[in-house]
Design an enzyme around this catalytic site. Structure first.
Site, PDB file in Angstrom:
ATOM      1  N   ASN A 184     -25.705  35.612  48.352  1.00  0.00           N
ATOM      2  CA  ASN A 184     -25.226  34.137  48.928  1.00  0.00           C
ATOM      3  C   ASN A 184     -26.390  34.276  50.027  1.00  0.00           C
ATOM      4  O   ASN A 184     -26.067  32.611  49.642  1.00  0.00           O
ATOM      5  CB  ASN A 184     -24.331  33.160  48.915  1.00  0.00           C
ATOM      6  CG  ASN A 184     -23.756  33.825  47.682  1.00  0.00           C
ATOM      7  OD1 ASN A 184     -23.797  33.452  46.193  1.00  0.00           O
ATOM      8  ND2 ASN A 184     -22.033  34.282  47.740  1.00  0.00           N
ATOM      9  N   LYS A 229     -20.980  46.319  55.380  1.00  0.00           N
ATOM     10  CA  LYS A 229     -20.546  46.534  54.102  1.00  0.00           C
ATOM     11  C   LYS A 229     -21.438  46.258  52.851  1.00  0.00           C
ATOM     12  O   LYS A 229     -21.987  45.464  52.552  1.00  0.00           O
ATOM     13  CB  LYS A 229     -19.205  45.631  54.124  1.00  0.00           C
ATOM     14  CG  LYS A 229     -18.522  44.704  52.516  1.00  0.00           C
ATOM     15  CD  LYS A 229     -17.828  43.599  52.854  1.00  0.00           C
ATOM     16  CE  LYS A 229     -17.750  42.977  51.016  1.00  0.00           C
ATOM     17  NZ  LYS A 229     -15.889  42.325  51.902  1.00  0.00           N
ATOM     18  N   ASN A 289     -17.874  32.786  43.825  1.00  0.00           N
ATOM     19  CA  ASN A 289     -18.660  32.229  44.807  1.00  0.00           C
ATOM     20  C   ASN A 289     -19.722  31.937  44.973  1.00  0.00           C
ATOM     21  O   ASN A 289     -20.418  33.156  44.966  1.00  0.00           O
ATOM     22  CB  ASN A 289     -17.341  32.610  46.469  1.00  0.00           C
ATOM     23  CG  ASN A 289     -18.389  33.404  48.067  1.00  0.00           C
ATOM     24  OD1 ASN A 289     -19.035  32.743  48.182  1.00  0.00           O
ATOM     25  ND2 ASN A 289     -17.741  34.935  46.647  1.00  0.00           N
TER      26      ASN A 289
END
Ligand SMILES: Cc1cc2nc3c(=O)[nH]c(=O)nc-3n(C[C@H](O)[C@H](O)[C@H](O)COP(=O)(O)O)c2cc1C
Length: 352
Positions: A173, A213, A109
């Site tokens: 991204n 994260k 993705n």
């Protein structure tokens, strides 16, 4: 109730993003469900003094806008992480931006934080009607220069509405985002978000745990830096981790698409990264293991490598929601087979 096995061929005929939107729609309509069953007591676990009915959580990215938290908890997840949400709405990257790598049981993705923004997210969080542990995963707007200020805004908006908070600094991204994992940047970011939590959460009975994260593509020295900074600042936990930019031995047509890879081919890399972080943090802070989990054996491997909790996303696309029940049953069997009487006893077992 719709059985996923019947729905899957139809969903797989749609492009992946439309299929995802149909799944979210079906969940919101209450069309998917019926898998609930009380969890095996051996799966119950306490982390940050919170009682998780089981350690298997939904990873961020499935419910980016906090639209299906209750239905996902009803499917049997022990906790659900919504987001990533950015302060202002933004469209993300042009489509197509989600690819199924079916032969590899993987996904690529490059959404780039498509988000309806904090107002919409907060409104949805406020409409939860069911008990359960929910994390709010925070991102930054593409054009924001002072990244920490976006995470501060996120914390201000959700601090009383989620059981734990996550700063996502590892999406591949968003230009520049992963640069936040560098030592000086992550140190400053963690200090600022911890102050923000203190400030905006001061009326709460207890502050929600705050996690960062990170990605699985860090080198040894970056991992060591992050572990040290996390310990020094008393961060509550780390999620290991996000998608990878590497392309380990893929055979699907879309293997060369740009973006982050998730699913089965990520399992080994992500678990090594988790294991490394467990050693570096000496088991002193809870870690959430994420990346490539597709069955009970994978979940158990994450726990033995040092994960107090586990998350998944991509496997759900290929196996549907019954996967959650299967993983929990397999995990309970594996824990018992090794003579443990709780998840906590198995955490980090590979390091002993
Ligand atoms: C389509 C898609 C969108 C994602 N979006 C996010 C996101 O917004 N924020 C985030 O922290 N992680 C996001 N992730 C990463 C997942 O949370 C997870 O870290 C990664 O997919 C590895 O787990 P898996 O192999 O079980 O999918 C996304 C993953 C996928 C497949």
């Amino acid at each position: 109730m719709i059985v996923y096995d019947l729905l899957k061929p139809l969903l797989f005929r749609l492009n992946p993003e439309s299929a995802h939107n149909v799944a979210i729609w079906a969940l919101r309509q209450g069309l998917v469900g019926g898998y609930q069953k009380a969890d095996d007591p051996i799966l119950a676990t306490r982390v940050w003094d919170m009682a998780f009915p089981n350690p298997i959580g939904l990873a961020a990215g499935f419910d980016k806008h906090a639209q299906v938290i209750d239905p996902m908890l009803n499917l049997g997840f022990g906790f659900v992480e919504a987001g990533s949400v950015t302060p202002l709405p933004q469209p993300g990257n042009p489509k197509p931006r989600l690819f199924r790598l079916t032969q590899d049981a993987a996904v690529i993705n490059r959404f780039g934080f498509n988000s309806h923004g904090l107002d919409y997210f907060v409104n949805n969080l406020g409409q939860r009607t069911r008990r359960g542990i929910v994390g709010a995963n925070l991102g930054k707007n593409k054009l924001t220069l002072d990244a920490a200020s976006d995470y501060e805004k996120g914390i201000e908006a959700v601090v009383g509405l989620a059981e734990y908070l996550v700063c996502n600094v590892s999406s591949p991204n968003t230009p520049g985002l992963r640069g936040l994992q560098a030592r000086s940047q992550i140190d400053e970011l963690i200090k600022r978000v911890l102050i923000a939590r203190e400030k905006f959460g001061k009326k709460l009975k207890r502050l929600p745990p705050l996690l960062v994260k990170v990605g699985p593509d860090l080198d040894e020295s970056q991992m060591a830096d992050i572990a040290e900074v996390a310990l020094m600042n008393r961060l509550d936990g780390l999620i290991l981790g996000n998608t990878t930019l590497t392309r380990p031995g893929l055979s699907s047509l879309d293997a060369d698409q740009e973006g982050g890879l998730s699913g089965a081919p990520l399992m080994s890399l992500a678990t090594q990264c988790l294991s490394h972080f467990y050693r570096l943090t000496e088991g002193k802070i809870p870690l959430i293991g994420c990346g490539g989990v597709a069955n009970g054996k994978d979940a158990y491997a994450k726990i033995r490598a040092g994960a107090s909790l586990v998350q998944l996303y991509s496997a759900l696309i290929y196996q549907g929601p019954s996967l959650i029940l299967t993983i929990k049953a397999q995990l309970a069997d594996l824990i018992r087979a090794d003579g443990f009487s709780s998840i906590a006893q198995a955490v980090g077992a590979d390091h002993r």
